[in-house]
Scaffold this motif. Sequence first.
Motif: not given
Lengths: 262, 409
Positions: B1-11, B14, B18, B22
Amino acid sequence: MGVAQGPLLTMHGISKRFGAVEALTDVDLEVHAHEVVALIGDNAAGKSTLAKIVAGALTPDSGLIEINGEAVTIPTPAAAYNLGIATVFQDFALCENLDVTANLFLGREMHGALRRSDEEMERITREVLDRLASRIPSARTPLGSLSAGQRQSVAIARTLIGSPRIVVLDEPTASLSVGQTAEVLTHIERLREMGLGIILISHNMTDVRAVSDRIEVLRLGRNNGSFVTQHASYEEIIAAITGAPRADALRHPTGATLSAVS
Amino acid sequence: MSTDLNLVPTGGPLTKNSSWRERFGGLGGNARQYGIFAALVVIILLFQGMTGGRLLYPDNVAALINQNAYVMVLAIGMVMVIIAGHIDLSVGSVVATIGGVTAISIHDWGLSWWLAVLLALVLGAVVGAWQGFWIAYVGIPAFIVTLAGMLIFRGLALAIVSQSIPVLDPTFNGIMANSLPNFLGRLGDADILTLVIGALLILTTIWAQMRSRSALRDHNLAVEAVGVFVAKIVLAALGIGVVTWLLSRSTGGTPIALAICAVLIVAYTFIMGRTVFGRHIYAIGGNRQAARLSGVSTRSVDFWIFVNIGVLAGLTGVIVTSRLGTALAAAGNGFELDAIAACFIGGAAVTGGIGRISGAIVGALIMGVLNQGLSIMGVDPSWTQVIKGLVLLLAVAYDLVSKRRAGTQ
């Protein structure tokens, strides 16, 4: 909006001492609307000190700060926020025990007579996170359980709260992967399109050249060169950073990140 | 999970993982809190069995509240101090000093009871401002400032009280000795006023919960599952109901001390949970530097939490003096440790940033039930201390282990 006439932020003759150490001596800086100014320099050049002065975390010993041509003082971070300055600090400056919403609005909470407007803040948080297309699962996640990249996107999302005119980013990509870095740069460009003035502090020349309009070099706490990014060569910039004559600078391999230059 | 490109627009949607988080994220933070409540219930039932049902005799319940009011009041102030990352060692001594002045003001100066109470609260604020000044504006660690305060105010208490000063004002002594007047009479065994208060409390709880749920709905935000929501309300109503039923059959009905504590609990839960000031206390405890850079006025928050605990120590001075009917130079000895223990049993973190008013109150009640249960069973007070110490140790150990298992720090 078009091109603004005067500069958004003018700093003139800024000096700051810490005991015997002169962190900044007579530094000038101008930032216009629709402009990304990269502030670069070697370690201990005074970049972060200057950023902290803009952010209200430090007060200069002397010098003049003007916003839209009006002389201002920025004694506290809250004053900076009220003047429309948003800052992302190098070490993120977030509270791990608080959730995403609380961090986004920290120090600028929306509230009624007594009660915080938690629902409204969470709604805005979700909007902002959607705009950044971040993969943060919930606005109620405590920061402590997010990854470094996710925390950084929370730090950057803080610049979308309120309507800042000037955004200061201190090493925003330092701990990020390639993909995350690209997204941060896109975000910076988005801020520029919105007409903000951006100060980007970075060690990474690739990032600086990719996104900045102008490069201001600090060396040992003094201005040491100003370049239009399009027309500046690596050699010129590196020479300004190291203070070396240009012939010396040529020996450094082009494309190296500046942190490799001692 | 730590390598998630969390800012990438193609989110994208979930992940299952997660979405589970949530859904239960809101509960996760409260799980430990529920654990403390459960521990209190278990301990009560345990002693109820071991004392042959005597623990929950109506008059014993009323006595339990009267005897532990001082810990609850101090724990409220202390948990705020601990959440902000400080500690206050001086409250016991401050209680003695202010109790002494209060007794003198009634005994020697002839102040009326309410002026004496007001004086105690104002003095508490002054003492708190004194300590808060050194901590917030001079920057001396709270441990040192309040250690000094512990000596200073114990010394002052000895100087002004010397041995003891009697208080003969019946109204003042009645603050702790009396209950709310049962002017509604009794229904069989039960004091009607107590039943009415209990019923109002239950209705208010339900109303407040429904209101905050509908506020979340209005903003299109996630709400708890209906089952969890209903279970929470039913359990809260049951808890209030049982206490109400027991107290209504006690000799006096609702002790005034309980009314004072209840008002404080509600007010401070609101302050810590719902106000900007409360948020800033948590922020400072979580990351002082970050809070400061974000525009939180850390100094003034530090200052005011010490003024606050000063006022609460002043109130405790009134409570103790009223209960004993006399001011003692040795009063309040060890109160700071009771309050600190209550906070840590109640889930506050030594490092700051984590803790709750309700947790501190439950912590205080756990200690109180232990005290009372063991004393009904005729256990030697020295062993009671040993057992309380072990409970504190185990509670914090359990906390740490469960935190480690949850993977946070």
